[in-house]
Design a protein around this motif. Structure first.
Motif, PDB file in Angstrom:
ATOM      1  N   LYS A  62      -3.257  16.645  -0.366  1.00  0.00           N
ATOM      2  CA  LYS A  62      -2.802  15.273  -0.566  1.00  0.00           C
ATOM      3  C   LYS A  62      -3.954  14.406  -1.055  1.00  0.00           C
ATOM      4  N   ALA A  63      -5.126  14.570  -0.441  1.00  0.00           N
ATOM      5  CA  ALA A  63      -6.291  13.791  -0.847  1.00  0.00           C
ATOM      6  C   ALA A  63      -6.639  14.070  -2.303  1.00  0.00           C
ATOM      7  N   PHE A  64      -6.566  15.348  -2.686  1.00  0.00           N
ATOM      8  CA  PHE A  64      -6.863  15.737  -4.062  1.00  0.00           C
ATOM      9  C   PHE A  64      -5.912  15.045  -5.031  1.00  0.00           C
ATOM     10  N   VAL A  65      -4.626  15.103  -4.743  1.00  0.00           N
ATOM     11  CA  VAL A  65      -3.624  14.518  -5.640  1.00  0.00           C
ATOM     12  C   VAL A  65      -3.762  13.000  -5.698  1.00  0.00           C
ATOM     13  N   MET A  66      -3.915  12.362  -4.544  1.00  0.00           N
ATOM     14  CA  MET A  66      -3.963  10.908  -4.501  1.00  0.00           C
ATOM     15  C   MET A  66      -5.230  10.360  -5.161  1.00  0.00           C
ATOM     16  N   VAL A  67      -6.364  10.983  -4.871  1.00  0.00           N
ATOM     17  CA  VAL A  67      -7.646  10.456  -5.330  1.00  0.00           C
ATOM     18  C   VAL A  67      -7.949  10.849  -6.774  1.00  0.00           C
ATOM     19  N   LEU A  68      -7.563  12.045  -7.171  1.00  0.00           N
ATOM     20  CA  LEU A  68      -7.937  12.546  -8.494  1.00  0.00           C
ATOM     21  C   LEU A  68      -6.850  12.365  -9.551  1.00  0.00           C
ATOM     22  N   VAL A  69      -5.634  12.086  -9.133  1.00  0.00           N
ATOM     23  CA  VAL A  69      -4.546  11.950 -10.116  1.00  0.00           C
ATOM     24  C   VAL A  69      -3.878  10.577 -10.016  1.00  0.00           C
ATOM     25  N   ILE A  70      -3.274  10.297  -8.867  1.00  0.00           N
ATOM     26  CA  ILE A  70      -2.458   9.090  -8.745  1.00  0.00           C
ATOM     27  C   ILE A  70      -3.301   7.822  -8.884  1.00  0.00           C
ATOM     28  N   ALA A  71      -4.390   7.729  -8.127  1.00  0.00           N
ATOM     29  CA  ALA A  71      -5.213   6.517  -8.181  1.00  0.00           C
ATOM     30  C   ALA A  71      -5.768   6.251  -9.580  1.00  0.00           C
ATOM     31  N   PRO A  98       4.682  -4.341 -10.362  1.00  0.00           N
ATOM     32  CA  PRO A  98       5.841  -4.206  -9.459  1.00  0.00           C
ATOM     33  C   PRO A  98       6.000  -2.795  -8.918  1.00  0.00           C
ATOM     34  N   THR A  99       5.612  -1.789  -9.712  1.00  0.00           N
ATOM     35  CA  THR A  99       5.658  -0.408  -9.215  1.00  0.00           C
ATOM     36  C   THR A  99       4.707  -0.234  -8.039  1.00  0.00           C
ATOM     37  N   TYR A 100       3.503  -0.791  -8.163  1.00  0.00           N
ATOM     38  CA  TYR A 100       2.517  -0.730  -7.079  1.00  0.00           C
ATOM     39  C   TYR A 100       3.040  -1.439  -5.833  1.00  0.00           C
ATOM     40  N   TYR A 101       3.635  -2.603  -6.032  1.00  0.00           N
ATOM     41  CA  TYR A 101       4.161  -3.367  -4.899  1.00  0.00           C
ATOM     42  C   TYR A 101       5.269  -2.591  -4.195  1.00  0.00           C
ATOM     43  N   ILE A 102       6.184  -2.026  -4.955  1.00  0.00           N
ATOM     44  CA  ILE A 102       7.285  -1.260  -4.364  1.00  0.00           C
ATOM     45  C   ILE A 102       6.751  -0.041  -3.616  1.00  0.00           C
ATOM     46  N   ALA A 103       5.779   0.633  -4.219  1.00  0.00           N
ATOM     47  CA  ALA A 103       5.256   1.868  -3.632  1.00  0.00           C
ATOM     48  C   ALA A 103       4.604   1.636  -2.280  1.00  0.00           C
ATOM     49  N   TYR A 104       3.902   0.510  -2.152  1.00  0.00           N
ATOM     50  CA  TYR A 104       3.110   0.307  -0.941  1.00  0.00           C
ATOM     51  C   TYR A 104       3.690  -0.716   0.035  1.00  0.00           C
ATOM     52  N   TYR A 105       4.654  -1.508  -0.400  1.00  0.00           N
ATOM     53  CA  TYR A 105       5.166  -2.539   0.493  1.00  0.00           C
ATOM     54  C   TYR A 105       6.677  -2.491   0.692  1.00  0.00           C
ATOM     55  N   VAL A 111       7.929   7.495   4.957  1.00  0.00           N
ATOM     56  CA  VAL A 111       8.444   8.385   3.923  1.00  0.00           C
ATOM     57  C   VAL A 111       7.376   9.421   3.579  1.00  0.00           C
ATOM     58  N   ASN A 112       7.799  10.666   3.404  1.00  0.00           N
ATOM     59  CA  ASN A 112       6.874  11.741   3.052  1.00  0.00           C
ATOM     60  C   ASN A 112       6.048  11.351   1.829  1.00  0.00           C
ATOM     61  N   TRP A 113       4.757  11.671   1.856  1.00  0.00           N
ATOM     62  CA  TRP A 113       3.864  11.211   0.793  1.00  0.00           C
ATOM     63  C   TRP A 113       4.255  11.750  -0.578  1.00  0.00           C
ATOM     64  N   PHE A 114       4.757  12.993  -0.623  1.00  0.00           N
ATOM     65  CA  PHE A 114       5.144  13.563  -1.908  1.00  0.00           C
ATOM     66  C   PHE A 114       6.382  12.853  -2.459  1.00  0.00           C
ATOM     67  N   MET A 115       7.327  12.545  -1.570  1.00  0.00           N
ATOM     68  CA  MET A 115       8.505  11.805  -2.010  1.00  0.00           C
ATOM     69  C   MET A 115       8.118  10.411  -2.497  1.00  0.00           C
ATOM     70  N   ARG A 116       7.104   9.834  -1.867  1.00  0.00           N
ATOM     71  CA  ARG A 116       6.616   8.524  -2.314  1.00  0.00           C
ATOM     72  C   ARG A 116       6.110   8.620  -3.757  1.00  0.00           C
ATOM     73  N   LEU A 117       5.416   9.704  -4.065  1.00  0.00           N
ATOM     74  CA  LEU A 117       4.919   9.899  -5.426  1.00  0.00           C
ATOM     75  C   LEU A 117       6.068  10.071  -6.413  1.00  0.00           C
ATOM     76  N   VAL A 118       7.102  10.775  -5.971  1.00  0.00           N
ATOM     77  CA  VAL A 118       8.283  10.932  -6.822  1.00  0.00           C
ATOM     78  C   VAL A 118       8.903   9.567  -7.118  1.00  0.00           C
ATOM     79  N   PHE A 119       9.025   8.744  -6.070  1.00  0.00           N
ATOM     80  CA  PHE A 119       9.566   7.399  -6.256  1.00  0.00           C
ATOM     81  C   PHE A 119       8.701   6.589  -7.228  1.00  0.00           C
ATOM     82  N   ILE A 120       7.376   6.691  -7.069  1.00  0.00           N
ATOM     83  CA  ILE A 120       6.465   5.964  -7.960  1.00  0.00           C
ATOM     84  C   ILE A 120       6.690   6.395  -9.404  1.00  0.00           C
ATOM     85  N   ALA A 121       6.790   7.709  -9.626  1.00  0.00           N
ATOM     86  CA  ALA A 121       6.992   8.220 -10.982  1.00  0.00           C
ATOM     87  C   ALA A 121       8.320   7.740 -11.557  1.00  0.00           C
ATOM     88  N   VAL A 122       9.359   7.754 -10.728  1.00  0.00           N
ATOM     89  CA  VAL A 122      10.685   7.315 -11.182  1.00  0.00           C
ATOM     90  C   VAL A 122      10.669   5.822 -11.510  1.00  0.00           C
TER      91      VAL A 122
END
Length: 226
Positions: A62-71, A98-105, A111-122
């Motif tokens: 998770k750290a790898f994906v969040m820090v090296l890809v998503i961020a 607005p995507t950032y706001y929805i994702a974090y607030y 919600v599972n972190w991977f599903m959160r990433l799916v939501f962000i992508a969608v």
């Protein structure tokens, strides 16, 4: 040297810029160490990136994906798209916040972190598609032209906001004091270099690539030494 001269100019600039950025990191680390020795009351050691360390300990993938890809991808869209923006840059900037706001607030924290990433992508993909349909290249062209004319000011402002946003890496509630400012100075430097490579190479992919490289080195060291 012959191999280096065969590299295209944009890649050469990328390598030079990344090398200079990491050199400045080392110089700042040395200066910060000297300042702390002379003025231990500054209290920099009171602040740590506890969330990152916890993520590394509990879920390195998770750290790898969040820090090296998503961020890198999301933050570059949020901050570097205003630098001499193309039409798609402008649309991405509008939809990223607005995507950032929805994702974090808006999305519940449990919600599972991977599903959160799916939501962000969608959300990001859907908002971008809608934005392209509603905001044609002719719309916003005057604002894009103004941003391009004042790109130095935009560069400095976005780098500063980018740095200040990272204060939340160290505290739960945003605040500003000398120790925290010292800790986010490297982020300001990073923002300057990410913006510089985007302006010079004229594409967001270069700043995303440098951001990924920038995050890869410390996260790799932490993974190896933990």
């Amino acid at each position: 040297m012959k191999f280096y001269t065969r590299i295209d100019p944009k890649t050469q600039l990328f390598i030079k810029s990344a090398s200079l950025l990491f050199t400045l990191y080392l110089l700042w680390a040395l200066l910060k160490s000297l300042l702390i020795q002379q003025f231990p009351q500054i209290g920099v050691s009171e602040y740590t990136q506890s969330n990152l360390f916890e993520m590394l300990a509990n879920n390195p993938f998770k750290a790898f994906v969040m820090v090296l890809v998503i961020a890198p991808v999301l933050e570059e869209i949020m901050f570097r798209t205003l630098l001499k923006p193309s039409h798609i840059d402008f649309v991405l900037f509008i939809v990223a916040w607005p995507t950032y706001y929805i994702a974090y607030y808006v999305i519940p924290p449990d919600v599972n972190w991977f599903m959160r990433l799916v939501f962000i992508a969608v959300f990001l993909g859907s908002f971008t598609y809608i934005g392209i349909q509603l905001l044609t290249p002719l719309k916003g062209r005057h604002l894009r032209a103004w941003l391009s004319r004042h790109h130095i000011k935009v560069w400095l402002i976005t780098s500063s906001v980018f740095a200040l946003l990272h204060i939340n890496n160290y505290v739960d509630t945003f605040m500003i004091n000398l120790p925290l400012l010292m800790l986010v100075i490297p982020r300001f430097l990073a923002g300057l270099f990410f913006g510089y490579i985007k302006i010079k190479n004229k594409h967001l992919s270069w700043s995303i690539g440098m951001h990924m490289l920038n995050n890869a080195i410390p996260i790799s060291i932490l993974l190896i030494t933990r």
